[in-house]
Every structure is written in C-alpha cells, then in structure tokens.
Design an enzyme around this catalytic site. Structure first.
Site, PDB file in Angstrom:
ATOM      1  N   TYR A 132       0.828  -1.108   0.076  1.00  0.00           N
ATOM      2  CA  TYR A 132       0.084   0.024   0.008  1.00  0.00           C
ATOM      3  C   TYR A 132       0.736   1.346   0.022  1.00  0.00           C
ATOM      4  CZ  TYR A 132       0.706   0.858   4.920  1.00  0.00           C
ATOM      5  OH  TYR A 132       1.514   1.187   6.206  1.00  0.00           O
ATOM      6  N   CYS A 133       0.218   2.394  -0.318  1.00  0.00           N
ATOM      7  CA  CYS A 133       0.986   3.815  -0.487  1.00  0.00           C
ATOM      8  C   CYS A 133      -0.099   4.560  -0.323  1.00  0.00           C
ATOM      9  CB  CYS A 133       1.946   3.938  -1.828  1.00  0.00           C
ATOM     10  SG  CYS A 133       1.170   3.586  -3.172  1.00  0.00           S
ATOM     11  N   THR A 134       0.258   5.938  -0.519  1.00  0.00           N
ATOM     12  CA  THR A 134      -0.754   7.194  -0.462  1.00  0.00           C
ATOM     13  C   THR A 134      -2.021   6.674  -1.609  1.00  0.00           C
ATOM     14  OG1 THR A 134       0.986   8.450   0.324  1.00  0.00           O
ATOM     15  CG2 THR A 134      -1.159   9.628  -0.276  1.00  0.00           C
TER      16      THR A 134
END
Length: 326
Positions: A178-180
């Site tokens: 996951y990331c922003t």
C-alpha cells in the site's frame, strides 16, 4: 461561497512527445486557474491539482475524454481553500522515481500485483499468511501506517529496489502493498513479482481511497500528503496517534519541514517545540543564516534567494521549495 476541491490521480499510459504534452497541459491547467503539481513522462501522468469545484469538474472531464487517460481514477477531497500556491507541470523520466526504467522488467501497464478494493483489503489484511507492506518513505510511515505493517528504512521510493532482499523471508506469504494513492504500488508490486514473489496484491487507490470507502479502519496516525495540508485524517473507525515529536518525544500528529531551507527535512514536532526551536529540527539548523520565519505551519513557498553573479554579470537566484515526492 466559493467551494474548492483537491484531486489526486495517476495513470500509467503511453504519452508520445511527453515534454510537449507537459508544456501544453500546464497552459490548460492555468487556463482553469488550477494550482498543483503534475509529473508527465512517457509512461504516464501523476498529479495533484486544486481549484474551484467547477474548474476541477472541467479538468476531470477533459482528462477522462482523452482515450489515453480514460481509466484514470480521481480521489476527490473537498477543501476550504486551494491546496497549492502555484501550478507546476513538469516532464520527468518517470511519473514516480524508482530508477526502474526498463519496460522489459517493470511495466505497470502489463503486469502488477492483484488490485484489491478497500473492503477486500480490509478483509484480507489480518489473515495469518498475510504481510502488509508499506512502500512509502520513512517520514510518511512514521506519521501514519497500517497496524502491524512492515515498513522499510528508505528516504525515497527510489531506495525501494535495494530493500527487496530484506523481504525474502516473506516469499511464501501473501504480500499486500500500500501507499498514499496507489502509484508506488504499481511498480513495487511489479518488482516483487519479477523477484519471485508469488502472491502479491496492492491496495487500489491507496490509503486515501481506503479512508473514504472503508472508514480507514486500523490505519494508525495520519496520512502524509504532498500539498500544503501536509497530512489528512484517514481513520474514522478506531483512530490513534502514533507519531512523536522529534525533539521531546511527546505524541503529536503535526509534521513540518525544517525552517532551514538547506535541511528542509520532513519531521514531526509538537507546537511547544515548534515555538522553542523556531520550526527547526536541531540547534544547528536554528542558528543557520538562511533560516526561514516559522509561522506555525512548517510549510514554505518559493522564496528567491540571491546568490553569485553569473559569467555575464547577471544575478542568479535559487529558490526554496518543499520537494515534490510522488
């Protein structure tokens, strides 16, 4: 009352003559009086723009009408004022800097991890054979991250490939990246697959979409964003603050940039220490001759600084600007 929005988006697609597209796209954005930062590369588009609700609607409609960007998904936030001061649209070799430029090895248009919608991610993340992997930089995951997430000691996403060996012990697990907003996961998951990881997934739309569609459950802290909001709330289900002040260790969710422009480090600092340290991360930065005036926000716009005369006898300038990270 004028209403504003901030749009976060990306699209991996082929853009011919990307440099010219960037120049033309900048003029288009300015015609709508948008502010923001957009990166254009031959591999696609990555941006955050802000403006009136009407301008944002026209922008989205125009982008989506272009067949190259028809699959673009916009994350939309209502804001009280524009989230940027100026409009920048720049050409770069990649829309998120990873150093992975060989399309024969990494091409998100052809192969990435399995995309999980927020509610699918929420249902899968707590299973025993699952590892949640945060692919963001230190200052981002120190401010907020998923409960029990594996984090990496990286200052920039371009450091991620060098950390793959540290993840080898998880090869028999399901890896949930996951990331922003999702853009880093496209390349991170593709690289993991290339390196022999079998079960690789990614949170579609990233933390921002997860907050909107799944209530942000089990995301601890706040999410760092690359505009003058600095961070946003994500978790409306079981929120908790996990970040601590660099100077005194007190729990705080406030992140700033060091007032010394030659340092400009992202770090967490409580209001009390912010006043005491004048927005600086250290005593050394506090005494720096170019230290900027701290107004309590820790966000700084461009300020021309005179330097030496060039060979033609003309004054050159450099500018202070919080760096753009994809």
């Amino acid at each position: 009352m004028t209403r504003y929005q901030t749009l976060l988006y990306y699209c991996y697609t082929t853009i011919e003559n990307a440099e010219q597209f960037a120049a033309d796209h900048l003029q288009f954005c300015k015609s709508l009086e948008l502010t923001g930062r957009i990166i254009v590369a031959g591999e696609g588009l990555n941006g955050t723009v802000s403006g009136t609700t009407e301008s944002c609607r026209i922008y989205m409609d125009t982008v989506l009408a272009d067949p190259r960007f028809a699959a673009t998904e916009f994350k939309i936030d209502d804001v009280d004022e524009p989230s940027f001061i100026k409009m920048h649209c720049r050409y770069k070799p990649e829309i998120v800097h990873s150093g992975l430029r060989d399309p024969n090895i990494i091409d998100p248009k052809k192969k990435t991890g399995i995309h999980l919608e927020p509610k699918e991610f929420m249902e899968l993340k707590d299973q025993e054979d699952v590892v949640i992997l945060d692919v963001r930089s230190n200052y981002e995951h120190e401010l907020g991250r998923f409960k029990n997430a594996v984090t990496l000691d990286i200052d920039n996403f371009r450091d991620f490939p060098a950390k793959i060996n540290e993840l080898a012990k998880y090869k028999n697990k399901k890896i949930l990246t996951y990331c922003t907003g999702g853009i880093k996961c496209e390349k991170a998951s593709a690289l993991l697959l290339h390196e022999g990881f079998k079960d690789v997934y990614q949170l579609h739309g990233g933390i921002i979409k997860y907050g909107k569609e799944a209530g942000g459950k089990d995301f601890e802290g706040k999410c760092y964003v690359f505009d003058n909001r600095v961070s946003v709330e994500v978790n409306s289900v079981n929120p908790v603050v996990i970040s601590t002040c660099r100077n005194c260790g007190k729990t705080t969710a406030k992140m700033i940039n060091c007032a010394n422009p030659e340092c400009n480090e992202h770090f967490t600092q409580c209001d009390e220490c912010g006043t005491k340290m004048e927005g600086c991360c250290s005593d050394e930065c506090k005494t720096h001759p170019r230290k900027r005036v701290y107004d309590g926000t820790g966000y700084y716009v461009k300020i021309p600084q005179q330097v030496n005369l060039n060979k033609k006898g003309r004054t050159e300038f450099v500018e202070d600007l919080r760096p753009l990270h994809a």
